[in-house]
Each structure stands twice: as structure tokens, then as C-alpha cells.
Design a protein around this motif. Structure first.
Motif, PDB file in Angstrom:
ATOM      1  N   GLY A 164      57.925  12.656  27.549  1.00  0.00           N
ATOM      2  CA  GLY A 164      58.640  13.047  28.758  1.00  0.00           C
ATOM      3  C   GLY A 164      60.105  12.682  28.701  1.00  0.00           C
ATOM      4  N   ASN A 165      60.389  11.462  28.234  1.00  0.00           N
ATOM      5  CA  ASN A 165      61.779  11.013  28.157  1.00  0.00           C
ATOM      6  C   ASN A 165      62.584  11.875  27.190  1.00  0.00           C
ATOM      7  OD1 ASN A 165      63.936   8.866  28.570  1.00  0.00           O
ATOM      8  ND2 ASN A 165      63.638   8.726  26.347  1.00  0.00           N
ATOM      9  N   ALA A 166      61.988  12.221  26.037  1.00  0.00           N
ATOM     10  CA  ALA A 166      62.706  13.008  25.037  1.00  0.00           C
ATOM     11  C   ALA A 166      62.959  14.437  25.500  1.00  0.00           C
ATOM     12  CB  ALA A 166      61.929  13.016  23.726  1.00  0.00           C
ATOM     13  N   LEU A 167      61.992  15.031  26.179  1.00  0.00           N
ATOM     14  CA  LEU A 167      62.097  16.445  26.522  1.00  0.00           C
ATOM     15  C   LEU A 167      62.692  16.713  27.904  1.00  0.00           C
ATOM     16  CD1 LEU A 167      58.720  17.822  25.082  1.00  0.00           C
ATOM     17  CD2 LEU A 167      60.968  17.687  23.976  1.00  0.00           C
ATOM     18  N   THR A 168      62.612  15.711  28.813  1.00  0.00           N
ATOM     19  CA  THR A 168      63.118  15.932  30.179  1.00  0.00           C
ATOM     20  C   THR A 168      64.056  14.841  30.649  1.00  0.00           C
ATOM     21  OG1 THR A 168      61.340  14.736  31.333  1.00  0.00           O
ATOM     22  CG2 THR A 168      60.915  17.043  30.737  1.00  0.00           C
ATOM     23  N   GLY A 169      64.066  13.680  29.977  1.00  0.00           N
ATOM     24  CA  GLY A 169      64.907  12.577  30.421  1.00  0.00           C
ATOM     25  C   GLY A 169      64.229  11.635  31.377  1.00  0.00           C
ATOM     26  N   HIS A 170      62.937  11.878  31.677  1.00  0.00           N
ATOM     27  CA  HIS A 170      62.226  10.956  32.573  1.00  0.00           C
ATOM     28  C   HIS A 170      60.751  10.900  32.178  1.00  0.00           C
ATOM     29  CE1 HIS A 170      60.394  14.381  34.691  1.00  0.00           C
ATOM     30  NE2 HIS A 170      61.601  14.930  34.698  1.00  0.00           N
ATOM     31  N   ARG A 171      60.073   9.902  32.698  1.00  0.00           N
ATOM     32  CA  ARG A 171      58.668   9.694  32.381  1.00  0.00           C
ATOM     33  C   ARG A 171      57.792  10.809  32.936  1.00  0.00           C
ATOM     34  NH1 ARG A 171      56.255   3.642  32.884  1.00  0.00           N
ATOM     35  NH2 ARG A 171      57.500   2.644  31.246  1.00  0.00           N
ATOM     36  N   VAL A 172      56.677  11.059  32.235  1.00  0.00           N
ATOM     37  CA  VAL A 172      55.627  11.926  32.753  1.00  0.00           C
ATOM     38  C   VAL A 172      54.292  11.260  32.453  1.00  0.00           C
ATOM     39  CG1 VAL A 172      56.979  14.048  32.459  1.00  0.00           C
ATOM     40  CG2 VAL A 172      55.468  13.272  30.604  1.00  0.00           C
ATOM     41  N   ASP A 173      53.242  11.737  33.106  1.00  0.00           N
ATOM     42  CA  ASP A 173      51.894  11.248  32.797  1.00  0.00           C
ATOM     43  C   ASP A 173      51.277  12.156  31.739  1.00  0.00           C
ATOM     44  OD1 ASP A 173      51.233  13.573  34.157  1.00  0.00           O
ATOM     45  OD2 ASP A 173      50.432  12.548  35.917  1.00  0.00           O
ATOM     46  N   ASP A 174      49.997  11.934  31.432  1.00  0.00           N
ATOM     47  CA  ASP A 174      49.348  12.718  30.382  1.00  0.00           C
ATOM     48  C   ASP A 174      49.327  14.206  30.708  1.00  0.00           C
ATOM     49  OD1 ASP A 174      48.804  10.696  28.533  1.00  0.00           O
ATOM     50  OD2 ASP A 174      46.896  10.174  29.476  1.00  0.00           O
ATOM     51  N   ASP A 175      49.046  14.541  31.957  1.00  0.00           N
ATOM     52  CA  ASP A 175      49.034  15.956  32.333  1.00  0.00           C
ATOM     53  C   ASP A 175      50.417  16.570  32.162  1.00  0.00           C
ATOM     54  OD1 ASP A 175      46.344  15.914  32.936  1.00  0.00           O
ATOM     55  OD2 ASP A 175      46.651  15.545  35.090  1.00  0.00           O
ATOM     56  N   GLY A 176      51.451  15.817  32.547  1.00  0.00           N
ATOM     57  CA  GLY A 176      52.808  16.304  32.377  1.00  0.00           C
ATOM     58  C   GLY A 176      53.168  16.473  30.914  1.00  0.00           C
ATOM     59  N   MET A 177      52.714  15.535  30.071  1.00  0.00           N
ATOM     60  CA  MET A 177      52.967  15.643  28.631  1.00  0.00           C
ATOM     61  C   MET A 177      52.323  16.903  28.060  1.00  0.00           C
ATOM     62  SD  MET A 177      51.823  13.043  25.536  1.00  0.00           S
ATOM     63  CE  MET A 177      50.068  13.147  25.983  1.00  0.00           C
ATOM     64  N   LEU A 178      51.068  17.148  28.417  1.00  0.00           N
ATOM     65  CA  LEU A 178      50.379  18.325  27.892  1.00  0.00           C
ATOM     66  C   LEU A 178      51.056  19.609  28.350  1.00  0.00           C
ATOM     67  CD1 LEU A 178      46.659  17.181  28.289  1.00  0.00           C
ATOM     68  CD2 LEU A 178      48.003  17.319  26.187  1.00  0.00           C
ATOM     69  N   GLU A 179      51.572  19.612  29.573  1.00  0.00           N
ATOM     70  CA  GLU A 179      52.295  20.786  30.067  1.00  0.00           C
ATOM     71  C   GLU A 179      53.583  21.005  29.273  1.00  0.00           C
ATOM     72  OE1 GLU A 179      54.237  22.494  34.231  1.00  0.00           O
ATOM     73  OE2 GLU A 179      52.979  20.686  34.247  1.00  0.00           O
ATOM     74  N   LEU A 180      54.295  19.913  28.985  1.00  0.00           N
ATOM     75  CA  LEU A 180      55.526  20.031  28.208  1.00  0.00           C
ATOM     76  C   LEU A 180      55.264  20.514  26.778  1.00  0.00           C
ATOM     77  CD1 LEU A 180      57.379  16.762  29.287  1.00  0.00           C
ATOM     78  CD2 LEU A 180      58.082  19.106  29.828  1.00  0.00           C
ATOM     79  N   LEU A 181      54.156  20.102  26.206  1.00  0.00           N
ATOM     80  CA  LEU A 181      53.851  20.444  24.817  1.00  0.00           C
ATOM     81  C   LEU A 181      53.177  21.806  24.673  1.00  0.00           C
ATOM     82  CD1 LEU A 181      52.530  16.992  23.510  1.00  0.00           C
ATOM     83  CD2 LEU A 181      54.760  18.031  23.041  1.00  0.00           C
ATOM     84  N   GLU A 182      52.698  22.369  25.776  1.00  0.00           N
ATOM     85  CA  GLU A 182      51.932  23.614  25.716  1.00  0.00           C
ATOM     86  C   GLU A 182      52.667  24.749  24.997  1.00  0.00           C
ATOM     87  OE1 GLU A 182      49.071  26.380  25.869  1.00  0.00           O
ATOM     88  OE2 GLU A 182      48.870  24.228  26.244  1.00  0.00           O
ATOM     89  N   PRO A 183      53.990  24.921  25.173  1.00  0.00           N
ATOM     90  CA  PRO A 183      54.663  26.014  24.447  1.00  0.00           C
ATOM     91  C   PRO A 183      54.531  25.923  22.928  1.00  0.00           C
ATOM     92  CG  PRO A 183      56.060  25.195  26.212  1.00  0.00           C
ATOM     93  CD  PRO A 183      54.903  24.244  26.109  1.00  0.00           C
ATOM     94  N   TRP A 184      54.228  24.738  22.425  1.00  0.00           N
ATOM     95  CA  TRP A 184      54.069  24.558  20.984  1.00  0.00           C
ATOM     96  C   TRP A 184      52.595  24.424  20.601  1.00  0.00           C
ATOM     97  CZ3 TRP A 184      58.063  21.464  23.326  1.00  0.00           C
ATOM     98  CH2 TRP A 184      59.374  21.845  22.983  1.00  0.00           C
TER      99      TRP A 184
END
Length: 338
Positions: free
Chosen positions: A285-305
Motif C-alpha cells: 500500500g505504501n509503495a503504490l499509494t503512499g499509505h497503508r492498506v489491509d489485505d483486501d486493499g492489497m489484493l485490489e491494488l495488485l489485481e491489475p497484475w
């Protein structure tokens, strides 16, 4: 073209000094004799960062299966053919290796996979995020290696459940040095291959305790070892991904995190994500958005890949971008003498 030719490794590629003696928990006290090694030179189709892929298999600085001696990486493993020691000198377009022990031929045959030479990044769209695109541009040879040693990866992952890296690496060091097999070859320090499946199953309860492994984790390794070869066959037949998760997670004590870690190390799964990791979601989350995310947020961020999510995670760690720590370092309480 990829090649793997057996030939004499240049003397400078492999250290010549033999280590002697072992620590107080080792099972061998005399350095083994060193038969003439088998040697190979592997040339991948494209330049790859083999050293980075191999180093991922290391369990902390004191890992008794791993040593770094200048440009040479040493790795001891228990192959299906027996114990093997590999000495690897990796360059971008050429990897030279020497192997000792009854498993030497198997280890050299598996070398391209260990170096990440079988990893296929085609279809990966790094440009979806500027950080990933930049790190990918700087690290075009980043690849995900695999050991093809399922139980070794599974046992180490179970030991790492719900503890700090310091605790896990310490436990791995104690157990492998005490119950593993002394590795052959002129290693720069005494190395040990992990125990056999039967060896893991027969580690006594007091030894797990002294190593700092909690009873649930010790029980999981021992019970899983009872499945032995049938479990390994089921994992390899599953082919990868969620099919491997179904096999491993059918066993008591193995969840999504442990299964993912096993898929990454043993199978080189480019899409595996260690959900429920203490730090991973925060780092992504920090690397891709600049702030923390939880596991669901991480999976959403990684979904395009999808299909390359582990590759994105490796690139994030290669970037050096880290979330600022928000509290003091954890100092776990030691209960082993109680």
C-alpha cells in the motif's frame, strides 16, 4: 540458446579451503572428504539476475544451508537423490556451478529453475504504475526462482508462522544444524542440508521447544511429514496456484500464508501473494499509494497484475521504498527455559 554443459569450473570460481569442525548442535564433527565435483555452465536465453533469485531462498544471515563467499553462493539441499552442495558463480549471461554429493546431478539439472531461468515474465505490464515501471526498467533481469523441494519450503514456512523473522531464522538454524545432514564439498563454513521428511517427523518435542518453535507449529510439521511423499506428489500434480492451495490447506495448521510461501519458494509461483503477512499489505500500500492498506486493499491494488502479483511484490522490495516504522522493534519473550 540455453545450454547446460558439464565442464571443469575455473579454479577462481570455487573456494578451495575446506571448513572443519562444527557448532555444538551439529550432527557431524569432522569435515567430509571432498570428491571431485560435477560442474556445469548454464547460459540463459536472456540475461537474468540469478544471484538475486538464489538469495531469496536464504533464511537469514545464519542459515546453515547457505553461505556467501565473495562472488560464490553456496547452497546445501536434500534432493530426491540425496544431499547436495552447490557452489554457484552467477553473471548476467552465464552461471557456473559445481556440485558435490549423491544429489549433485539432480542439483545441476535443477540449476536453471533455481536461478529463475524458467520464470516467464511475458505479458507483465510494468507501466501500470510509475514506480513499478521504473524499478522494472532498472532490474530487467529480476526473475523468480524455484527449488522444486516442496517439503523443505513447507517446513520453513510453518516455522515462520506468527513469529518474528529473528525467531524463525533462529529456530531454522538450530533444527537444521542439529537434525540435518552435513553437506559435502569445500564449503567456506560448515553447511547442513535440511532433515529428510522422516527426519522432521522424528524430531523430539523437547528439541522443538529448545529451538523456540511453539507446539502448534511443531505439530503441523510432524503431522504433515506423515503424509510425506504422497503430499509432495499431490502438490506437484496440482500444477500451481489455487490448486496447490487446496492441497496444502486441507491439512491442519496450514493456511493461505503458509501455502503461498511454499508456492513461492518451491514452485516459483509468479502470482502467489502471502495474504495475512504482518508487513506485506502495508508495504504494498505504501509503495503504490503512499499509505497503508489491509489485505483486501492489497489484493485490489495488485489485481491489475493478476498472474504476476509476486513479481510486483519483488519489484517493490527491490525499489528500496519502505514504510516508516511506527513503533519500537518487538523483543519477543524467551520461554525456552521454562
Amino acid at each position: 540458446m540455453e545450454t547446460a554443459e558439464r565442464r571443469r569450473m575455473p579454479r577462481a570460481a570455487v573456494p578451495t579451503s575446506a571448513a572443519t569442525g562444527t557448532g555444538p548442535t551439529a550432527v557431524a564433527t569432522v569435515a567430509p572428504t571432498h570428491a571431485r565435483p560435477l560442474e556445469t555452465e548454464y547460459r540463459p536465453r536472456v540475461p537474468i539476475d540469478a544471484a538475486r533469485a538464489i538469495r531469496y531462498q536464504r533464511h537469514g544471515a545464519g542459515d546453515p544451508t547457505f553461505a556467501v563467499d565473495g562472488p560464490v553462493l553456496w547452497r546445501a539441499s536434500l534432493t530426491p537423490e540425496g544431499v547436495a552442495t552447490l557452489a554457484i558463480r552467477a553473471e548476467r549471461d552465464r552461471i557456473r556451478a559445481a556440485a558435490w554429493g549423491p544429489g549433485a546431478e539432480w542439483a545441476l539439472h535443477q540449476l536453471p529453475a533455481l536461478c529463475g531461468g524458467l520464470d516467464d515474465p511475458s505479458g507483465f505490464e510494468a507501466e501500470r504504475h510509475p514506480l513499478i515501471a521504473e524499478v522494472h526498467r532498472r532490474n530487467p533481469g529480476l526473475r523468480i526462482g524455484r527449488t522444486d523441494l516442496v517439503f523443505e519450503a513447507l517446513a520453513s514456512a510453518v516455522i515462520e508462522q506468527k513469529v518474528t523473522g529473528m525467531q524463525a531464522f533462529g529456530a531454522w538454524r538450530v533444527l537444521v544444524s542439529r537434525f540435518g545432514q552435513r553437506a559435502p564439498g569445500p564449503t567456506p563454513k560448515p553447511l547442513f542440508a535440511p532433515p529428510s521428511i522422516d527426519g522432521w517427523r522424528h524430531i523430539p518435542s523437547w528439541a522443538w521447544h529448545r529451538a523456540g518453535v511453539e507446539p502448534p507449529q511443531a505439530r503441523t510439521v510432524v503431522e504433515t511429514a506423515r503424509r510425506g511423499d504422497s503430499l509432495i506428489a499431490a502438490v506437484m500434480d496440482a500444477g500451481g496456484g489455487e490448486a496447490v492451495d487446496r492441497v496444502l490447506m486441507s491439512l491442519r495448521g496450514i493456511g493461505i500464508w503458509t501455502s503461498a510461501e511454499t508456492r513461492i519458494r518451491a514452485l516459483g509461483d509468479p502470482d502467489a501473494v502471502s495474504v495475512a503477512d504482518y508487513h506485506l499489505a502495508h508495504e504494498v500500500g505504501n509503495a503504490l499509494t503512499g499509505h497503508r492498506v489491509d489485505d483486501d486493499g492489497m489484493l485490489e491494488l495488485l489485481e491489475p497484475w493478476a498472474g504476476h502479483r509476486q513479481r510486483v511484490i519483488r519489484l517493490i522490495y527491490a525499489s528500496g521504498v519502505r514504510e516508516q516504522r511506527r513503533g519500537p522493534r518487538l523483543h519477543p519473550e524467551d520461554h525456552r527455559d521454562r
